[in-house]
Design an enzyme around this catalytic site. Structure first.
Site, PDB file in Angstrom:
ATOM      1  CG  ASP A  82      30.960  20.743  18.882  1.00  7.43           C
ATOM      2  OD1 ASP A  82      32.179  20.470  18.776  1.00  7.43           O
ATOM      3  OD2 ASP A  82      30.109  20.323  18.078  1.00  7.43           O
TER       4      ASP A  82
ATOM      5  CG  HIS B  86      27.512  18.320  21.821  1.00  5.80           C
ATOM      6  ND1 HIS B  86      27.073  19.601  22.055  1.00  5.80           N
ATOM      7  CD2 HIS B  86      27.955  18.301  20.539  1.00  5.80           C
ATOM      8  CE1 HIS B  86      27.253  20.324  20.963  1.00  5.80           C
ATOM      9  NE2 HIS B  86      27.777  19.559  20.033  1.00  5.80           N
TER      10      HIS B  86
ATOM     11  CG  ASP C  58      25.798  18.723  16.996  1.00  4.77           C
ATOM     12  OD1 ASP C  58      26.270  19.775  17.431  1.00  4.77           O
ATOM     13  OD2 ASP C  58      26.465  17.672  16.853  1.00  4.77           O
TER      14      ASP C  58
ATOM     15  CG  HIS D 204      27.960  24.305  17.277  1.00  7.34           C
ATOM     16  ND1 HIS D 204      27.166  24.220  18.386  1.00  7.34           N
ATOM     17  CD2 HIS D 204      28.402  23.048  17.032  1.00  7.34           C
ATOM     18  CE1 HIS D 204      27.119  22.966  18.803  1.00  7.34           C
ATOM     19  NE2 HIS D 204      27.864  22.228  17.992  1.00  7.34           N
TER      20      HIS D 204
END
Length: 1017
Positions: free
Chosen positions: A174, A53, A55, A417
């Site tokens: 997420d 994951h 970001d 996000h």
């Protein structure tokens, strides 16, 4: 017949080669190009999903994460490279690639590895999932931006790795809560499922108890084909189970499978992992034979060999030591196919997953408002992107979208996000602002030339928008006595827009295509003396005029000239103006009259003191993510004063100021004459953290007298459908509302919040200009959080308190609320409903006209002889219930067109009816549509391809259905029908008709070529 037997394998091979689908997977099964390992019908199949994951900005910027610099050597570039090498070593391994922004950056910089990556995709080892430019937030985003960034990400994936890279699964692991509109969007894109990790802890506990971690989700109350398979992970989040993190930054033991080693631990690791799986298996019905287990986490797989090497050993260990579980490398598509084949009975969800709470007292509702200025800047970027895409597409000179790319990608990043949410560190926010500002300037560079083309002129106008006008700064209007204002309307219907420009005072002559325009000169609401920008000084005067009836997809040009100095005088006390009345004791608004309807309404600012997390030993503080007030009742700001009042030719407004020690608070209550709304233009800034000793979270609260909404209110889902909210209630689970009675009732408001008094047949709505947290805590009450400045971090990873500074002081935020009210149901069926007015106004505010300014030396008389002053690109405006959501240059000279019905089925007697557009072929004046292909929402899959591929059918409790929508290709001259809330997407092939100016140029060029040929021969 022997020749047929010989030819058949060749045909199968050719089909596999052309479509990119592997010819087979012995012992397993395929989903598209993904090869799935064999299942064991006698065991519970554990689908291990290796993932990272990553970001797109959070505690580091996008580039810092990608290259691996600045406080920690996390490198996304290294992650992707490492995964490619690890997968090449073992064809059994699988991996999913998610964030297209990072992948595209890697692809551009690793040409030598492109073929390896594409081979792994074609070979079914890498599944591309989600496919959007970033993993977008679902609370603060508008649906239009979500669709845009999915469209761009999916297009780039196909350009890079081909059709085998087409994602089929939403991987929203997420975001901090999940919206119903997100589910609808994914369904309309043809996705099979949406998988995620974050769900309210009370909700998840109940779903575990009922075996409902897998479910069906209806994303729209209006669109029948909007149901998608949903699944929440059994893990606490999206990481691997405890004790099984093998990334180089983890501390868990590696697996030692050498039985001769004194530290051999394979059997022990298998038993420990089996214990985890036995616990997970209790979360599902007994007949469940498939469990998804994520194996990864934030920025993992920099040394992918560690992770895969240990998983290889673990899988083999289960084959040797365990008889209950079958561990396999898998992907989301393989898991979904396995679940679908098992034909489970699934429950149906029809609401959303807000607000999200990960433990008691911890409601993630603060980020609905956090960093309000970047939330507004994102909306500005969206507005400019839509307008520039349209202008580029309409132009015959700039069909190439190269200058739009940077803005598309910056806007895609802003949807992340940890971007639009305001949950990133301050230096990352600054980088987002830098990125978006640069992209806007790049996209606007050719607009002057494009507009000149349409206005049949060779006058060069260096047009640009005034991005600092909210601080009363615009160099062009302040520093020039003569300038041009170009106003472009991106809506499919004509609109009137009020232009407000900072000027240096005086009197003005405004001329446009309709003659001389009236205007008002008004003192600015605030001095903005805190602003320190080199060579820029805020103005104390604003010039206001109405650009009326701007054609759909069209321009109007205005010439403005300063003539002489004039002193402005404003009254300082007022009781009643035409549309609203002030209380001269409290200096607050008292009543409003619009459209022949009057209500008694008051509005004031309050602030919640923020919990520090230590006062009650809960260790839950208000932070960038979490909203947790110290007390249930906010402190009210007193001492409001009326400092200015103005009643002019176009507007009436009253300026207020609150004298207090907590923050600078100003507001203008403004009515544009003949409009059906009242605007509250507010400024809250320099929030003082020393007073009272706590963080402060400011709200604007409206109270309507004698109004009973029965604890019910409505908020929009990403700017589209309304969802009913009931105070202290969740439709599908129970929670203890006494723990956080305020925060637990906060919901994201991205465009409007509504209350209704059924007995009075009256509804009241507040529309917003950005995402904000909102609620209704009492009868006739609406509140919206506008700004927050905090002392403590809420310990959710950002590692920084939300303490925004700008120009050596606390951040100032400026924004607008729009008050609309009227009957819920109209007795006069010919009148537009209040709900319809709200929706149309929301579109007008989201897609405001683009306003570009340029200095000029021409007088108005000279200018109008050099160019036309207006232009409209459509042959006729569309009905008010139809919006052209997208019109932009696409691939190989084609165009992307989206049409949407903006009403829900119960909004209006007339406008909620299906809308019919008789002929798309001739919708544009200078473009003839020759061929059109209908696609799914993201334009990456034609309707025919979706029909041929098919979508899963599922068994809902007491019902069985299929989610396939197999609409076929239509002709350009066929009638198109749009049902309420429906969006239809088309790729157009066209012929452009030359504008007359271009036609003349082409004629001159042709004669020139002819002359040259005759001369030579």
């Amino acid at each position: 017949m022997v020749h047929n037997v010989l030819i058949l394998p060749v045909i199968v091979f050719l089909i596999a080669t052309v479509t990119g689908v592997p010819a087979g997977n012995a012992g397993g099964y395929n989903v598209g190009c993904v090869k799935c390992h064999a299942l064991d019908k006698n065991k519970i199949n554990i689908h291990l999903i290796p993932h990272s994951h990553d970001d797109v900005g959070w505690v580091k910027t996008v580039d810092e994460y990608f290259y691996g610099v600045n406080s920690g050597q996390v490198s996304v570039s290294l992650i992707i490279t490492s995964v490619v090498e690890a997968l090449k070593r073992n064809p059994n391994r699988r991996f999913i690639q998610v964030e297209t922004a990072f992948f595209h950056k890697w692809w551009e910089e690793n040409e030598d590895l492109r073929e390896d990556f594409k081979y792994l995709v074609d070979n079914g080892q890498i599944e591309m999932v989600n496919g959007a430019w970033s993993m977008n937030d679902e609370a603060c985003v508008n649906y239009q931006s979500t669709i845009d960034q999915f469209t761009w990400g999916l297009r780039k994936i196909e350009e890079m790795v081909g059709k085998c890279g087409r994602p089929r699964v939403g991987w929203q692991i997420d975001p901090f809560g999940h919206s119903r509109e997100q589910a609808s969007i994914l369904s309309q894109m043809g996705f099979d499922a949406m998988l995620f990790a974050r769900m309210d802890h009370d909700d998840k506990d109940k779903r575990i108890q009922n075996g409902d971690l897998n479910f069906l989700w209806k994303g729209s109350a209006n669109i029948d084909d909007s149901i998608i398979f949903g699944s929440c992970f059994p893990n606490s989040l999206y990481n691997e189970p405890d004790w099984f993190c093998w990334d180089i930054n983890c501390g868990d033991d590696q697996i030692v499978d050498n039985p001769h080693s004194p530290i051999y631990n394979l059997e022990e690791k298998v038993k420990k992992f089996a214990t985890v799986l036995q616990n997970f298996s209790t979360y599902y019905p007994e007949e469940n034979k498939n469990i998804l287990v994520t194996m990864g986490g934030d920025f993992q797989y920099q040394a992918a060999g560690y992770n895969f090497g240990n998983m290889d050993k673990l899988i083999k260990g289960f084959q040797t030591f365990d008889t209950e579980f079958n561990l396999i490398y898998s992907t989301p598509s393989c898991y979904i196919k396995a679940v679908n084949d098992a034909r489970p009975n699934l429950s149906l969800k029809t609401d959303d997953f807000f607000p999200y709470s990960d433990r008691n007292n911890a409601f993630w509702a603060g980020y609905f408002t956090s960093r309000p200025t970047i939330k507004r800047f994102e909306r500005t970027g969206h507005n400019i992107l839509q307008a520039t895409k349209q202008m580029y597409a309409l132009s015959s000179s700039f069909s190439d979208d190269g200058k739009l790319t940077e803005l598309k990608e910056a806007m895609g990043v802003l949807q992340h996000h940890d971007a639009i949410t305001g949950t990133e560190q301050q230096h990352v926010t600054s980088d987002y602002v830098r990125m978006l500002t640069k992209a806007i300037k790049e996209s606007e560079e050719p607009l002057g030339e494009i507009i000149s083309e349409f206005l049949e002129s060779d006058v060069k106008m260096d047009l640009s928008s005034c991005l600092l006008s909210n601080m009363s700064i615009c160099s062009t209007s302040q520093n020039n006595d003569k300038f041009v204002v170009a106003v472009y309307n991106p809506l499919a219907w004509k609109t009137t827009h009020y232009i407000r420009l900072p000027v240096k005072g005086g009197s003005y002559q405004i001329n446009g295509p309709d003659g001389t325009e009236v205007y008002d000169l008004i003192e600015t609401l605030f001095s903005f003396n805190y602003v320190k920008i080199k060579n820029e000084k805020p103005s104390s005067i604003e010039l206001v005029f109405a650009a009326r009836d701007i054609p759909p997809f069209g321009f109007k040009i205005y010439h403005i000239q300063r003539t002489k100095k004039v002193k402005i005088t404003n009254k300082t006390r007022v009781s009643k103006v035409t549309s609203f009345e002030m209380d001269l004791v409290t200096n607050l608004i008292k009543s409003v009259t619009l459209n022949g309807v009057s209500i008694n309404v008051s509005q004031n600012f309050h602030f919640y003191q923020s919990n520090d997390g230590y006062s009650d030993a809960s260790e839950v503080a208000s932070g960038a993510y979490i909203f947790r007030p110290l007390r249930d009742e906010p402190l009210v700001l007193e001492n409001a004063t009326i400092i200015k009042q103005f009643s002019g030719k176009l507007i009436e407004e009253v300026h207020q100021k609150w004298k207090n020690e907590y923050a600078d608070v100003y507001q203008s209550i403004r009515w544009y004459k003949n409009e059906n709304y009242l605007e509250f233009d507010w400024i809250v800034g320099n929030i003082d953290l020393d007073k009272v000793g706590f963080g402060k979270e400011f709200i604007s609260r409206f109270n309507i007298d004698n109004f009973d909404n029965k604890d019910t209110f409505y908020t929009d889902s990403n700017g589209r459908e309304l969802i009913e909210r009931v105070k202290n209630n969740r439709p599908t689970y129970s929670y203890n509302s006494s723990q956080e009675p305020v925060a637990s009732n906060y919901y994201p408001v991205t465009s409007r919040i509504v209350i209704k008094d059924e007995k009075k047949n009256l509804e009241v709505a507040i529309l917003t200009d950005r995402s904000q947290g909102g609620t209704s805590l009492d009868k006739g009450q609406l509140e919206l959080m506008v700004h927050r400045r905090l002392v403590f971090d809420d310990n959710r990873g950002v590692a920084e308190s939300l303490d925004e500074y700008e120009f050596d002081g606390g951040l100032y935020a400026r924004g607008s609320h729009y008050l609309v009210f009227g009957p819920i149901k109209n007795t006069d069926k010919d009148k537009q409903s209040t709900a319809a007015k709200e929706r149309i106004l929301a579109q007008k505010k989201l897609l405001q006209p683009w306003v570009g300014l340029a200095p000029t030396n021409f007088t108005f008389e000279q200018l109008k002889h050099k160019m036309k002053l207006s232009y409209g690109a459509l042959t006729a405006e569309l009905p008010e219930n139809v919006n052209i959501l997208t019109f932009e240059p696409w691939v190989n000279g084609s165009y992307l067109l989206r049409l949407e019905h903006i009403m829900e089925k119960d909004d209006d007697n007339v406008l909620s009816m299906p809308a019919k557009i008789s002929n798309l072929k001739d919708i544009f004046k200078n473009i003839t549509v020759t061929e059109m292909t209908e696609t799914t929402l993201a334009a990456h899959l034609t309707r025919t391809e979706l029909s041929e591929r098919g979508k899963y059918s599922w068994i809902m409790i007491n019902n069985s259905f299929s989610t396939t929508n197999a609409r076929t290709v239509i002709n350009a001259d066929e009638q198109i029908t749009l049902n309420p809330m429906e969006i239809r997407t088309f790729i157009l092939k066209t012929e452009k008709k030359s504008n007359s100016a271009n036609g003349r140029n082409s004629c001159f060029i042709s004669f020139g070529i002819l002359f040259l040929v005759l001369y030579l021969f």
